[in-house]
Design an enzyme around this catalytic site. Structure first.
Site, PDB file in Angstrom:
ATOM      1  N   LYS A  62      -1.312   1.751   0.739  1.00  0.00           N
ATOM      2  CA  LYS A  62      -1.701   2.322   1.953  1.00  0.00           C
ATOM      3  C   LYS A  62      -3.191   2.427   1.192  1.00  0.00           C
ATOM      4  O   LYS A  62      -4.084   2.036   2.030  1.00  0.00           O
ATOM      5  CB  LYS A  62      -1.052   3.648   2.297  1.00  0.00           C
ATOM      6  CG  LYS A  62      -0.257   2.920   3.775  1.00  0.00           C
ATOM      7  CD  LYS A  62      -0.088   4.699   4.271  1.00  0.00           C
ATOM      8  CE  LYS A  62       1.373   3.871   5.277  1.00  0.00           C
ATOM      9  NZ  LYS A  62       2.278   5.142   5.543  1.00  0.00           N
ATOM     10  N   ARG A  63      -3.139   2.956   0.430  1.00  0.00           N
ATOM     11  CA  ARG A  63      -4.394   3.438  -0.648  1.00  0.00           C
ATOM     12  C   ARG A  63      -5.487   2.344  -0.069  1.00  0.00           C
ATOM     13  O   ARG A  63      -6.647   2.416  -0.678  1.00  0.00           O
ATOM     14  CB  ARG A  63      -4.719   4.673  -1.433  1.00  0.00           C
ATOM     15  CG  ARG A  63      -5.413   4.472  -2.435  1.00  0.00           C
ATOM     16  CD  ARG A  63      -4.974   4.604  -3.409  1.00  0.00           C
ATOM     17  NE  ARG A  63      -3.630   4.527  -4.504  1.00  0.00           N
ATOM     18  CZ  ARG A  63      -4.111   3.871  -5.581  1.00  0.00           C
ATOM     19  NH1 ARG A  63      -5.411   3.611  -5.908  1.00  0.00           N
ATOM     20  NH2 ARG A  63      -3.243   3.120  -5.806  1.00  0.00           N
TER      21      ARG A  63
END
Ligand code: GLU
Length: 465
Positions: A246-247
């Site tokens: 996600k990051r």
């Protein structure tokens, strides 16, 4: 190619469409378009516990936003249960599948014993029919699973269109369960029946499915179906070489919309994520359709690169007319409670600011101050609104009060103020920018003034005097 190309994208609706899934969809779509074929959308929703309508909607929304229009579907696997059951029955009848009454407890025992002997744990084939073999009597009250009768010998080999030749020994593949005790078909089986019924010629998917492929090929052969070509795409890594998370941007495709990326930029970016056409970096949707092939997909993992995405987005923002961008920016500002119907022309402002933004959010941020008086930070006030600067602004205000409101005259007013005070241009222009828009940098100040009304300019100067 003599056959009509038919590809499919087959997401499981257990979450949003993330960037890796979108690339798979894009490559399947582009390949079909390139060869004038059909692109089928299939929703693999048999994992009822994890699938949701919300996820289906999110996937469809993302596909539409990206402009990946499908020719057939969406087909839902849950609506095809009768068909799977029909094929299961035919396989049971012709002996390519069989009932297996081994209970989960028995399976555990079998595996424990195998491990104890130092063997690889696997189903031991006790219910597998063989010529001359006597099968046990089905136990009372046990509902059987259906297993595929995998060939016992030989190997399964295919020439993967991305990874080259891949081969599995049949002895490594045990008899796969294709229906559960309640009769519901399992994942690998549904995929096979669908690819067969939908006449898919090229299966383009993530390489997490490589291990399913030999089983699927064997089932296809048992059905007498044509085996499609396979192209397994390598995974996408984050900029740091780790699995995309996600990051790193493995977020929903629609998050890219929220973050101010144009679909054209995302498409171009994804196209280059593992595929290339010479040294071309900027590739339009039309060029992609003209050029896309499976020969130039790299078998190694592709790496995500945010700077490149920003660079492409800046390019596509510049390519988009101010009129089209204005609709988008007006919507973004309206969401923040900023109305753009009154005040300076958004189209004019976008013409001034378009070249400076990598995202539409940056563009909206820069333009917001034209419609809502900005808060001037203390830091900027101390730095740029000293008594001397305010004095200069007061002089300028006098001239602006009755100058003709067009660029040349506005520019002359600033120059005259500088001459009068014996200061350099930035000593007036920077405080003016801070007073008007709360920032020390803007496009050419005369153009900015011209875009605003005299009334607004004078009021904003008065605010800081
Ligand atoms: N439904 C599978 C997935 O989302 C894709 C299956 C396939 O492409 O064969 O990973």
């Amino acid at each position: 190619m003599t056959q009509i190309v038919r590809t499919r994208f087959a997401p499981s609706p257990t979450g949003f469409l993330h960037i890796g899934g979108a690339r798979t969809a894009l490559f399947s779509w582009a390949f079909a378009r390139r060869f004038g074929g059909d692109f089928v959308l299939r929703i693999e929703d048999t994992d009822v516990a994890r699938s949701s309508q919300e996820a289906v909607d999110a996937i469809l929304e993302s596909m539409k936003w990206l402009g990946l229009e499908w020719d057939e579907g969406p087909f839902y696997q849950m609506k095809r249960m009768d068909r799977y059951k029909e094929v299961l029955a035919a396989m049971l009848a012709d002996g390519t599948a069989y009932h297996c009454y081994t209970t989960p407890e028995e399976l555990d025992q079998i595996r424990d014993a195998q491990r104890a002997r130092g063997e690889k744990p696997r189903y031991d084939g006790r219910w597998r029919p063989e010529r001359g073999k006597e099968l046990p009597t089905p136990p009372e009250g046990v509902k059987p699973v259906v297993r595929f009768r995998n060939p016992a010998e030989g190997s399964v080999t295919w020439r993967d269109l991305v990874k080259g030749e891949i081969s599995f020994e049949n002895s490594e593949l045990d008899d796969l369960i294709i229906a559960r005790p309640d009769g519901t078909p399992t994942y690998n089986f549904c995929v096979v029946v669908d690819d067969w019924d939908m006449s898919i010629t090229h299966v383009i998917r993530g390489d997490d499915h490589v291990n399913n492929t030999p089983r699927q090929i064997n089932i296809l052969r048992a059905l007498g179906a044509e085996v499609p070509e396979f192209a397994h795409l390598s995974m996408i890594l984050g900029p740091d070489g780790q699995k995309l998370s996600k990051r790193h941007g493995a977020v929903s495709v629609m998050q890219y919309d929220d973050d101010g990326y144009l679909p054209e930029a995302v498409i171009n970016y994804l196209a280059r994520l593992g595929w290339s056409h010479g040294d071309d970096e900027i590739i339009s949707r039309e060029q992609l359709i003209e050029w896309f092939d499976l020969d130039h997909i790299t078998p190694s993992a592709a790496q995500f690169n945010f700077e490149k995405l920003d660079w492409l987005n800046a390019h596509y923002i510049k390519q988009t007319t101010p009129e089209v961008l204005a609709e988008d920016i007006a919507r973004r500002l309206a969401k923040r409670g900023v109305e753009t119907a009154q005040g300076p022309s958004l189209v004019t402002l976008i013409g001034l600011y378009r070249d400076r933004a990598s995202t539409l959010v940056q563009l909206a941020d820069a333009l917001e101050a034209f419609y809502r008086e900005p808060v001037i930070s203390e830091e900027l006030a101390i730095q740029h609104l000293s008594e001397a600067s305010r004095g200069a602004l007061a002089k300028l205000r006098g001239r602006l009060a009755d100058v003709s409101w067009e660029k040349a005259a506005l520019s002359q007013s600033i120059k005259d103020t500088c001459t009068e005070l014996g200061v350099k241009m930035p000593q007036v222009a920077i405080p003016l920018r801070v007073a008007l828009l709360g920032v020390p940098q803007t496009p050419s100040i005369d153009a900015v003034l011209e875009a605003m009304s005299r009334e607004a300019v004078l009021a904003r100067i008065d605010r800081v005097l």
